[in-house]
Write an enzyme that holds these catalytic residues in place. Structure first.
Site, short mmCIF file in Angstrom:
data_model
loop_
_atom_site.label_atom_id
_atom_site.label_comp_id
_atom_site.label_asym_id
_atom_site.label_seq_id
_atom_site.Cartn_x
_atom_site.Cartn_y
_atom_site.Cartn_z
NE ARG A 31 -11.99 -5.72 45.19
CZ ARG A 31 -11.78 -6.68 45.50
NH1 ARG A 31 -11.08 -7.51 45.09
NH2 ARG A 31 -12.57 -6.57 46.45
CG HIS A 77 -4.23 -7.75 39.09
ND1 HIS A 77 -4.54 -7.06 40.51
CD2 HIS A 77 -5.67 -8.84 39.13
CE1 HIS A 77 -5.47 -6.85 40.67
NE2 HIS A 77 -6.42 -7.16 40.10
CE1 TYR A 122 -12.26 -17.02 18.55
CE2 TYR A 122 -13.71 -16.77 20.32
CZ TYR A 122 -13.02 -16.90 19.63
OH TYR A 122 -13.19 -18.92 19.47
#
Length: 747
Positions: A31, A77, A122
């Protein structure tokens, strides 16, 4: 059925330790820290791989970011979509990444607010050309593949980076017990250092730093860290880099054109405006943000006049705002051995070149295997051409032609299958010529690959050639200029305060305030009930105020920080911590070199510099040693200790004038006797010093107050009371022997 057989019983301590260590290793390896090979964290690697699987190459039409995020969290993931999208956005921000890996269309945030990006439904995104340098060799057998989280798909364990991406965009992350802060660097400089190391494996960090001059941030702010500190940083793998904004003068104004990495223009304006509101920047009149599309950073600072020292002002702003910022560097990453380690520059480049050599070797072996397989198939096809009639007869007459072909012509099973799958149109004479040409080309390629694999020198030459090509294709000029400068220092706080006249007023109960101007009626001000005037001094806002208490301790505070006289002020106990039972008795203002006469009503005194009364300790410092029952008198300023005269008067009407030079100059203490007072009278309190005044020689006057009466003595009259220190002095006229206080005329 024994249910206990399905459980393992272990102590809670052991379970907690194991669980925390497992979690820690997950955070470190999967990570927070990047891998030295491709310079990516797992979430970044998965985003780039998922986008390549979606066909979002640099030349493709972009797709909604939500599509990419969905694929990433659904296939590779299994974490939150917002965190995944944030990682995607970061790789698309040109002000965050030196070499963005994602080309974003839509609102991907701004330098003012990097997290102001639009929702993923968007925005659209695709990979940048540089991402191809991470992906182009993925299908060439260069990486190990591992199962995804649910075992239904495979994902690459790393990407076969053609360039040392670990240094290009850097990384930041906080793991368990460790962190990483790798700054970005210039691609051409890093590749030049790699080539230097390939040519000279014995090159040390200093030699590599001839190519890698320092970090190269996405902004054009100056890197002012000295060369020796940068070298030490790369030798140890940790340190710091200091960046400073760039400014220019334009029509009398100061225009900031570049800010340090990750510094928001809005925050800079806020920091400067806060100082202006606090009246700490009197030399600035106005502040504007004129940034636009053509000028991404344009902050205009308008000085109050043309006489302002612009460079001095900017040095102060560099020291007190984020116009100058220090970046921590910690070159911590996961090495080829799978372990996190802080590495020096040579170790990083050496390991990456080992990674690149292994990648190229795997690529060549993968290609060699393909070439040899194709040659094997073409050899079978050639045999079929040479014996075409017999092959056709066998295919037409035999029920199982494959084993017959293999036995008749010594073909492998793979060759036999290939012959049988060959279309009739490929049996033309022209196709045979094409096959022969292809075979010749493949044999030449096989020979070339074998030479590369057997010769480390030639393999190294290939790596150098590819690095140079990538530097030419993806590289650019350095953005962050390296200009060695000293770290900025803030201006003295008093230099930032406008010099204005004020009258500082202290009440009997210890409340302090400052009224504008010197013509202030201190007694006429309003006071809290039961309170009244204790002392008032004329000063300027640029000076310090010293406060003396009944124990002889001194405290100081800047005058410009005192509250306005419009109210009742504030208690000094909020600023200082006097001993229990002590109360404030006197105040004085001045500059560090101002000479003061400090005296007590028991008739002792000394000369000291104002600096001796100041300090930062809230508890103050002991300055005057008081005899039992003694009280401090208001300190008097001496402008010329050689020529000034001190006038001392007692409550019994004895007055003495002598030279200030007769008093010792001390930093602290009791001082010497000023005037002779009989010990019995002093002990009983019958007589003590009513006050002192300092006047210039030949041109001074004092006024004595005794109840309702007062007497003014000018220089000729005062001569009669002249004498030596510690003498009894002269006696005042009858009716003025019960003196309350003495005042010197204003000079």
């Amino acid at each position: 059925m024994n249910l206990q057989a399905n459980f393992e019983q272990i102590p809670l301590k052991q379970y907690a330790e194991r669980a925390y260590l497992d979690y820690s290793m997950y955070v470190v390896l999967d990570r927070a820290l990047p891998f030295i090979g491709d310079g990516l964290k797992p979430v970044q690697r998965r985003i780039i791989y998922a986008m390549s699987e979606l066909g979002l190459a640099a030349g493709a039409k972009p797709k909604k970011s939500a599509r990419t995020v969905g694929d990433v969290i659904g296939k590779f993931h299994p974490h939150g979509d917002s965190a995944c999208y944030e990682a995607l956005v970061l790789m698309a921000q040109p002000f965050s990444y030196r070499y963005p890996l994602i080309d974003g269309q839509g609102n991907f945030g701004s330098q003012d607010d990097p997290k102001s990006f639009a929702a993923m439904r968007y925005t659209e995104s695709r990979l940048t050309p540089l991402a191809e340098a991470l992906l182009s060799e993925l299908a060439h057998g260069t990486v190990d593949w591992t199962a995804n989280f649910d075992g239904t798909l495979e994902e690459p364990s790393w990407l076969p980076a053609r360039v040392p991406h670990i240094l290009l965009n850097g990384a930041t992350g906080i793991a368990v017990g460790m962190a990483t802060d790798i700054p970005p660097h210039n691609l051409r400089e890093v590749i030049d250092a790699c080539i230097r190391l390939l040519d000279d494996p014995e090159a040390d960090v200093a030699a590599l730093c001839e190519h890698i001059l320092g970090p190269d941030f996405p902004t054009e702010a100056e890197i002012i860290t000295p060369r020796r500190e940068l070298l030490a940083l790369y030798q140890t793998g940790s340190g710091s880099v200091r960046a400073r904004a760039v400014y220019k003068r334009e029509d009398g104004n100061i225009v900031v054109t570049a800010l340090p990495h990750q510094v928001s223009p809005a925050k800079i304006l806020e920091q400067i405006a806060a100082q202006m509101r606090a009246k700490k920047l009197p030399m600035i009149e106005d502040l504007r943000d004129e940034s636009d599309h053509e000028n991404p950073i344009r902050l205009v600072i308008v000085p109050r006049s043309g006489r302002i020292d612009v460079d001095g002002l900017m040095r102060h702003l560099f020291a007190t705002t984020d116009l100058e910022k220090s970046f921590r560097v910690n070159l911590n990453m996961i090495g080829l051995d799978g372990r996190p380690q802080v590495k020096d520059l040579k170790r990083i480049l050496t390991e990456w070149l080992s990674f690149r050599t292994a990648t190229v070797t795997r690529r060549l072996n993968h290609r060699l295997a393909k070439v040899e397989r194709r040659l094997h198939l073409l050899e079978g096809l050639r045999i079929a051409y040479l014996n075409l009639d017999e092959v056709i007869r066998i295919v037409r007459s035999e029920d199982e032609p494959k084993p017959v072909l293999m036995a008749r012509f010594g073909l492998s099973e793979e060759q036999a299958d290939y012959i049988l799958e060959t279309r009739l149109r490929q049996l033309a004479r022209l196709e045979e010529m094409k096959i022969n040409a292809e075979r010749d080309a493949l044999e030449e390629e096989r020979a070339r690959i074998n030479v590369l694999l057997k010769s480390p020198a030639k393999l190294k030459g290939l790596i150098k050639q590819e690095l140079k090509a990538d530097a030419e294709k993806y590289g650019d000029a350095r953005r962050s200029p390296l200009i060695e400068r000293e770290a900025a220092q803030a201006l003295d706080e008093r230099a930032l305060v406008p010099s204005e006249p004020v009258t500082v007023v202290l009440s009997q109960k210890g409340w302090i305030r400052a009224a504008k101007g010197h013509d202030v009626d201190a007694e006429g001000l309003s006071y809290r009930e039961g309170d009244g005037l204790l002392a008032a001094v004329k000063a300027r806002t640029t000076q310090q105020l010293a406060v003396l208490d009944s124990t002889g301790r001194s405290y100081s505070t800047p005058i410009h920080t005192l509250p306005s006289a419009r109210g009742n002020g504030e208690p000094l106990t909020g600023r200082f911590s006097p001993p229990a039972g002590a109360h404030f008795e006197a105040i004085v203002a001045g500059d560090d070199d101002t000479r003061l006469v400090i005296a007590t009503d028991h008739g002792y005194g000394f000369v000291t510099r104002f600096e001796s009364l100041t300090g930062r300790n809230k508890a103050g410092k002991q300055v005057v040693t008081l005899t039992d029952g003694a009280h401090l008198l208001p300190p008097q300023i001496s402008h010329d200790p050689i020529r000034d005269r001190i006038v001392v008067v007692t409550t019994e009407g004895h007055l003495l004038m002598f030279s200030v030079a007769e008093l010792p100059e001390l930093d602290k203490g009791k001082g010497n006797k000023l005037i002779d007072i009989p010990r019995a009278k002093l002990a009983s309190g019958e007589e003590k010093v009513a006050g002192i005044a300092v006047i210039p020689e030949g041109n001074g006057e004092v006024t004595l107050y005794a109840g309702q009466r007062k007497l003014t003595l000018r220089w000729p009259d005062l001569i009669a009371y002249g004498g030596h220190r510690a003498s009894r002095g002269g006696v005042l006229p009858r009716g003025l022997r019960r003196v309350d206080r003495i005042e010197a005329a204003a000079s």
